[in-house]
Scaffold this motif. Structure first.
Motif, PDB file in Angstrom:
ATOM      1  N   THR A 149       5.434  39.966  -1.625  1.00  6.06           N
ATOM      2  CA  THR A 149       6.504  40.560  -0.828  1.00  6.06           C
ATOM      3  C   THR A 149       6.496  39.980   0.588  1.00  6.06           C
ATOM      4  O   THR A 149       7.553  39.663   1.148  1.00  6.06           O
ATOM      5  CB  THR A 149       6.353  42.092  -0.784  1.00  6.06           C
ATOM      6  N   ALA A 150       5.307  39.826   1.168  1.00  2.75           N
ATOM      7  CA  ALA A 150       5.221  39.193   2.486  1.00  2.75           C
ATOM      8  C   ALA A 150       5.780  37.773   2.440  1.00  2.75           C
ATOM      9  O   ALA A 150       6.538  37.353   3.333  1.00  2.75           O
ATOM     10  CB  ALA A 150       3.771  39.181   2.963  1.00  2.75           C
ATOM     11  N   ALA A 151       5.433  37.037   1.395  1.00  2.00           N
ATOM     12  CA  ALA A 151       5.923  35.665   1.256  1.00  2.00           C
ATOM     13  C   ALA A 151       7.429  35.640   1.048  1.00  2.00           C
ATOM     14  O   ALA A 151       8.138  34.805   1.634  1.00  2.00           O
ATOM     15  CB  ALA A 151       5.216  34.980   0.084  1.00  2.00           C
ATOM     16  N   GLY A 152       7.934  36.567   0.230  1.00  2.00           N
ATOM     17  CA  GLY A 152       9.381  36.626   0.025  1.00  2.00           C
ATOM     18  C   GLY A 152      10.125  36.918   1.312  1.00  2.00           C
ATOM     19  O   GLY A 152      11.208  36.368   1.564  1.00  2.00           O
ATOM     20  N   GLY A 153       9.550  37.777   2.158  1.00  2.00           N
ATOM     21  CA  GLY A 153      10.176  38.075   3.439  1.00  2.00           C
ATOM     22  C   GLY A 153      10.219  36.867   4.353  1.00  2.00           C
ATOM     23  O   GLY A 153      11.218  36.628   5.044  1.00  2.00           O
ATOM     24  N   THR A 154       9.142  36.087   4.366  1.00  2.00           N
ATOM     25  CA  THR A 154       9.114  34.912   5.236  1.00  2.00           C
ATOM     26  C   THR A 154      10.051  33.820   4.734  1.00  2.00           C
ATOM     27  O   THR A 154      10.732  33.160   5.528  1.00  2.00           O
ATOM     28  CB  THR A 154       7.672  34.391   5.358  1.00  2.00           C
TER      29      THR A 154
END
Length: 370
Positions: free
Chosen positions: A102-107
């Motif tokens: 999820t953190a990666a998708g946000g970035t």
């Protein structure tokens, strides 16, 4: 201006004794809403990156192992050794794939947004230690690397990555140290894990490290900002910038021995914002629930154009009073200003001779390479 967040961080923890047992992103979301700084139109729910997106840099075997670790709730000894999963630093916990994805998708989403003119804040991002085939330093995936690659895919060739976390960005350095079109600047505590990022390290000529001495304060960061960060960005003329603003450089953090205030980090954010280039700000380290919540909320306030209040309203104060820091001495008697304010009192009014000498060395290097 967009804030990228997710409810996956609420209640998710690396375990009761891990430094990342404390709430961080939910505190920032709740404080920003209590202050009236986060209207619905500025908040975006972070997507979860799919495995195909993660293998833009991470190995398919590692991504599959991370998914399996979440499904099984455990890993084999072979996986532990190869991928560094299930270790004290990188434990298997219930959201061990979904949360970093999820953190990666946000970035990755943020990268597309800044190329369309938005300033983006993703406090759940900034996991700068992750390696292609291994978890590393609490970081299972490397969202800054994936964000920089997404910027490249979107047409941005010249990139700048600035990292003011207390720990050197070894994973990002691994990915881009030999790419002269990516400017890498890192300030971090000297002689602290991962023990990389030396002053003399140049990579392909565009790696600039400032190891800060123990006790470095606001004047030191201001000197680095004016003497290195801003001139290097201006000289590089990047198409886009990612700034990792880990809060573990703040004095009260248990995992570093720097003495910065949150205002020192805010000054870096504001100065880079004012350059007028496409910008995404990420979170990163930060292991004191009060200092990280106050610091990162102030970053959003700075980006969104709000004044920092002298005293928090009751709704915001109640959020900070509701935090706890189990198992650590800092949680036993928190000072009153951690509940009632965002801004720390300034500290560190003189520049360390070590920092002065480091900047002189890097200035000479820039002159030679010009």
């Amino acid at each position: 201006m967009r804030f990228i967040g997710s409810e996956i961080y609420r209640g998710s923890s690396y375990g009761p004794t891990h430094p990342l047992r404390v709430p961080r992103v939910p505190t920032v979301i709740d404080l920003s809403r209590a202050l009236g700084w986060l209207p619905p139109e500025r908040y975006l729910r972070s997507p979860r990156a799919k495995p195909a997106a993660l293998t833009r840099w991470h190995t398919p075997a590692y991504v599959a192992a991370l998914q399996k670790a979440e499904a099984d709730g455990a890993v084999s000894e072979e996986v532990r050794v190869r991928h560094h999963l299930g270790t004290p630093s990188n434990p298997v916990y219930p959201e061990v794939f979904r949360r970093p994805a999820t953190a990666a998708g946000g970035t990755v989403l943020g990268a597309s947004l800044i190329l369309r003119g938005h300033i983006v804040y993703n406090p759940g991002g900034g996991t700068h230690h992750g390696l292609p085939d291994q978890a590393n330093g609490f970081c299972y995936l490397n969202d800054p690397v994936l964000g920089l690659l997404a910027l490249r895919d979107g047409g941005a060739q010249r990139l700048a990555y600035v990292d003011i976390d207390a720990h050197h960005c070894d994973g990002v350095d691994y990915a881009f140290r030999d790419d002269p079109d990516v400017l890498l600047i890192s300030t971090h505590e000297a002689r602290r894990w991962p023990f990389t990022g030396g002053l003399e390290d140049r990579g392909a000529g565009n790696v600039w490290n400032v190891p800060l001495p123990r006790g470095a304060g606001d004047a030191d960061m201001a000197a680095v900002l004016v003497g290195l960060i801003l001139p290097r960005i201006e000289a590089h003329r990047p198409d886009a910038i990612i700034l990792q603003a880990g809060a573990d450089a703040v004095a009260e953090d248990p995992l570093s021995r720097l003495a910065l205030t949150n205002g020192a980090l805010w000054s870096v954010v504001a100065a880079i914002r004012d350059l007028g280039r496409p910008l995404m700000v990420l979170g990163g380290g930060g292991y004191n629930p009060w200092s990280v919540g106050r610091c990162w909320t102030g970053i959003w306030g700075m980006l969104a154009g709000h004044d920092i209040p002298d005293r928090l309203p009751p709704e915001a104060e109640a959020i900070l009073r509701g935090l706890s820091f189990p198992g650590h001495r800092l949680g036993k008697a928190p000072p009153e200003h951690w509940f009632t304010t965002l801004a720390d009192a300034p500290r560190g009014s003189s520049v360390s001779p070590v920092v002065r000498d480091s900047l002189s060395t890097l200035t000479d290097r820039a002159r030679i390479w010009a």
